[in-house]
Design an enzyme around this catalytic site. Structure first.
Site: not given
Length: 532
Positions: A441, A476-478, A480
């Site tokens: 992330e 959220a991550c980068i 998903r």
């Protein structure tokens, strides 16, 4: 726990973004305004006080110092805002206020205990019968934070505040109070509960921290008496303590007190490793610098100039192809800061919490560097840190006969190769989420928010997740969208996501749902949370 460490690593990236440029400014400014350096190389007319370059470099040094001197506050604010799932601004402000409150409480209690700036000075402790070393150890426990007299808990204090405030924000940002106190409900309750909680922590610290600090200092005394083995443990422990800024409990004892050695230079008895080096630097009769004096800092040149830049290259090479452009600028600036100035925080914090095993290996390799360079009798001095600037000034320009600097160049390439392949192999084999890899992330790769949102209807995404009432947490991550739901059976099937909502895929485990949206994931998270 690993998931939480990754989230903490992401939060660290917020303040870390400002460190590379601050490090370069501090390193360059401090090195070229050092009076002894200017005098030694006859640069008084160019860099001496009153010259234009002196003013420019002094401003640079002070700007960099402003950042590094306030790292505890910066990390408190950054971590609180980064870990808060909602009301990030309130969390950041609460952390800033709480940080000040914590150190104010500590200062007040120190006063109750009889500790003041006057009664904690080296001279005062020596007047009470303590030796210079013991007086320095006692005095080194205390210092200032934002102008407040307090204990030197360093970055650890900022991390404690940031984590506490983020937890309280996530729990109480929607807290409802009785009608008579309704004004203080919700987000307004966050700074109130944060200040009260952190004040309690501040009240405890003065009774615990001095003992911990002195324990670290006392334990470190055996390093100077055990040769190469002692240097290995010294280097490794210094790197581990550097995580929280606690290395300040150790290195000043070796740099400035008799614990770092005593040597007669130009007819005067000099105490402390760095003091001895600079006394020899100023003495025209010095034939060779004392490796016994410089052993407490020379070992850092190999990992700072060669090792960590190579580690940055390894992290870049194993990053996903789509992320390399973005992650490259982050890693390059961090690597340049380490190589140029020897300031390592920007690069170390990029992998410390997302891949702590790498930091452990880094600490071991640094310990080996200290031991090897000591055994090889290398004696290169430092002003601020161990980058190419100090290596040039106090190694190359002094000559190999005085410093034996050649071993740093000889061992530099092997050091770089070891760091590169160890990092690369472990990242791949253990699937470590360093910047730009998988769900990592740390790097944001998008800027066209409006354009991206046209691709997906946010309301339909919420509906596919079972509706607002089914959503417990949205993050959220980068790549998903990460959602915790009350009833996973209400979440739409894979076909709905991939065909109608343009997702790349969907994964369900327990009450957790992950939808792969690439660069759109973070934007969707923010838009969903707005509607919630």
């Amino acid at each position: 726990m690993f998931e939480k460490l990754q989230r903490l690593g992401k939060a660290f990236m917020i303040p870390i973004a400002v460190l590379p440029i601050a490090g370069i400014m501090l390193g360059v400014g401090a090195a070229f305004t050092n009076p002894l350096m200017v005098e030694t190389y006859g640069l008084t007319k160019i860099l001496g006080q009153g010259t234009f370059l002196y003013y420019v470099l002094t401003v640079m040094s002070n700007l960099g110092s402003a950042v590094f001197n306030n790292l505890p506050l910066i990390f408190a604010v950054g971590i609180a805002g980064g870990l808060a799932l909602q009301e990030k601004g309130a969390a950041a402000l609460s952390a800033a206020i709480s940080f000040i409150v914590m150190h104010t409480v500590i200062s007040v209690i120190l006063g109750f205990q009889g500790y003041t700036p006057e009664t904690t000075s080296v001279d005062y402790f020596m007047s009470q019968g303590l030796s210079a070393l013991e007086a320095t150890k006692q005095s080194n426990v205390f210092g200032y934070e934002l102008g407040i007299f307090t204990v030197k808990i360093g970055v650890l204090g900022g991390i404690i505040v940031g984590v506490i405030v983020s937890i309280l924000t996530n729990r109480y940002y929607d807290k409802k109070l009785p009608d008579s106190l309704s004004f203080f409900s919700g987000v307004r309750f966050v700074p109130i509960i944060s200040v009260l909680t952190v004040a309690l922590v501040g009240a405890i610290i003065p009774f615990i921290w001095p003992t911990v600090h002195l324990g670290i200092s006392t334990f470190s005394e055996f390093f100077g008496r055990t040769g190469g083995i002692g240097m290995f443990f010294y280097g490794s422990l210094m790197r581990l303590l550097n995580i929280f800024g606690l290395h300040h409990a150790i290195y000043p004892l070796f740099w400035y007190t008799p614990l770092g050695g005593e040597l007669e230079v130009a007819g005067k008895l000099i105490q402390g490793g760095q003091n001895i080096f600079f006394a020899q630097l100023a003495d025209p009769n010095t034939v060779r610098f004392s490796a016994e004096a410089t052993k407490y800092f020379t070992g850092g040149f190999l990992p700072m100039m060669f090792g960590l830049p190579a580690a940055a290259l390894a992290m870049y090479r194993v990053a996903d192809d789509k992320n390399k452009k973005a992650v490259g600028s982050l890693l390059f600036s961090a690597a340049l800061t380490s190589f140029l100035t020897g300031i390592t925080e920007p690069i170390e914090f990029t992998f410390l919490f997302v891949a702590p095993v790498l930091y452990g290996i880094h600490a071991v390799l640094e310990g080996l560097s200290y031991a090897i360079l000591y055994v090889l009798d290398v004696a290169v001095g430092v002003t601020f840190s161990r980058g190419i600037i100090d290596f040039t000034l106090f190694g190359l320009l002094q000559g190999n006969a005085k410093t034996n600097y050649i071993w740093i160049l000889i061992l530099g390439i092997p050091t770089a190769l070891i760091y590169y392949y160890v990092f690369k192999i472990l990242i791949v084999k253990l699937d470590l989420k360093t910047p730009g890899r998988g769900d990592s992330e740390e790097v944001k790769l998008y800027t066209r928010k409006d354009t991206l949102l046209k691709e997906v209807d946010v309301s339909k995404v919420i509906e596919a997740l079972g509706g607002k009432e089914n959503l417990e947490e949205v993050d959220a991550c980068i790549t998903r969208l990460r959602v915790t739901v009350s009833d996973v059976s209400k979440v739409a099937d894979s076909d709905v996501w991939t065909k109608e909502l343009k997702a790349k895929g969907v994964f369900k485990k327990g009450n957790g749902v992950q939808i792969v949206y690439g660069a759109l994931a973070e934007i969707l998270k923010n838009e969903i949370n707005k509607q919630l």
